[in-house]
Design an enzyme around this catalytic site. Sequence first.
Site, PDB file in Angstrom:
ATOM      1  N   ASP A 184      -2.356   1.563  -4.534  1.00  0.00           N
ATOM      2  CA  ASP A 184      -3.623   1.844  -3.869  1.00  0.00           C
ATOM      3  C   ASP A 184      -4.665   0.797  -4.250  1.00  0.00           C
ATOM      4  O   ASP A 184      -4.472   0.000  -5.174  1.00  0.00           O
ATOM      5  CB  ASP A 184      -4.117   3.239  -4.240  1.00  0.00           C
ATOM      6  CG  ASP A 184      -3.201   4.334  -3.694  1.00  0.00           C
ATOM      7  OD1 ASP A 184      -2.632   4.130  -2.605  1.00  0.00           O
ATOM      8  OD2 ASP A 184      -3.046   5.365  -4.361  1.00  0.00           O
ATOM      9  N   HIS A 209       0.811  -1.222   0.000  1.00  0.00           N
ATOM     10  CA  HIS A 209       0.000   0.000   0.000  1.00  0.00           C
ATOM     11  C   HIS A 209       0.846   1.275   0.000  1.00  0.00           C
ATOM     12  O   HIS A 209       0.306   2.378  -0.110  1.00  0.00           O
ATOM     13  CB  HIS A 209      -0.938   0.004   1.208  1.00  0.00           C
ATOM     14  CG  HIS A 209      -2.268   0.651   0.936  1.00  0.00           C
ATOM     15  ND1 HIS A 209      -2.496   1.451  -0.162  1.00  0.00           N
ATOM     16  CD2 HIS A 209      -3.443   0.618   1.621  1.00  0.00           C
ATOM     17  CE1 HIS A 209      -3.744   1.883  -0.137  1.00  0.00           C
ATOM     18  NE2 HIS A 209      -4.345   1.390   0.929  1.00  0.00           N
TER      19      HIS A 209
END
Length: 435
Positions: free
Chosen positions: A411, A407
């Site tokens: 995304d 992350h």
Amino acid sequence: MAEYKLLLPSMGEGVMEATIITWLFNEGDNVKEDDSVVEIATDKVDSDVPTPVSGKIVKILKQKDEVAKVGEAIAILEIEGEGSASEEVTSETPATTPDTETLKTIEQPLQTAAASNVEFSGDLYLSPLVKSIAQQENISETELKSIKGSGLEGRITKEDILAYVANRGSQPAQQAAPVQQSVSAPAPVSAPAATITAAAGDEIIPMDRMRKIIAENMVKAKQIAPHVTSFIETDVTNVVKWRNKNKAMFEKREGEKLTFMPIFVKAVVKAIQDFPMINVSVNGDNIIKKKNINIGMATALPDGNLIVPVIKNADQLSLSGLAKAINDLAYRARNKKLRPEDTQGATYTISNVGSFGNLMGTPIIPQPQVAILAIGAIVKKPAVLETADGDVIAIRNLMFMSHSYDHRVVDGSLGGMMLKHVHDYLENWDLNTEI
């Protein structure tokens, strides 16, 4: 009679040393050309070193569990002829080479080095040679963490630490500049390990070398990358029909098994081409966008350990080429025939948890990659199909896929869309695809 020095051969980019596992011959034994004389270990790969000449082993220079550097003599053979010779080894010259005097000072026999009390935490992977140099030169852990490693997965090589010492000058280790940490990405803090006491009747099994490496790599990967996972269920009925139609023909024509993995790899490669920012690595505040698409495939070994051989330039291979490459790597992995370079350079990894009957899994992202796909078991289920005459229920071949991604740079939208494209390519597999 002539003396021949058997040298540790070059074993691929980034591999600078190896550990002696066992000698297959003893001093005084005669060996023939191409005989495997010693088993060595580099990272997760065990391999053999053959002798390029026939002769008698008169001296073993590196014993079991000792570390040898590429190009270093590990044994002396007596061969026909006069004089002395050694196996020629070509290796890359490091970009930064310390001066000769520094090399002489640092590479003195370790037994003559002054004793050092320097200790390093478990999350800092150092080879025995690099650790010995660091202790001898009284290099602190803070300094080591400031060195940018050029080895596999950013590890510090001998050349890296020698270059650091050469440029270190007379600055004492205690005054080394601290490593600057980003406020938004603090260094992970490891909790002290709990003390476990074995109860009566418990069996204590020491980890073997490969299990130790796997453990270190998995802890490091979880500490570095914040993992997020997306899931999707995919109808692979067309894939199953296509394989059933072609597997007998392919095996007869090529002498190779046709598994599902080449199809999965082909779909993943196409999705990576759609979303190339999945095919990246993180280096500090920089994102390295990879030119090549090299697919790692997690492979379980007979001893229960795991290894990830790599399909290099998978985007340039046909389905037939992928099938052959996958079968070759899987066979050599399970028979300990992999070369060190066979496990290097992956930019994205696939883990087929379905081969163990599992429906889904959340695998750990191998560093320095930023994503990994888990493929679940293919199961026949009733499913709702939309037709021109309305919805109907039919028996279909369904499987779950899970996509874990880093992350920091991936995304949910990118990770989820990439997974959806793999899903679409598999669901819409053309039954007339040629192989």
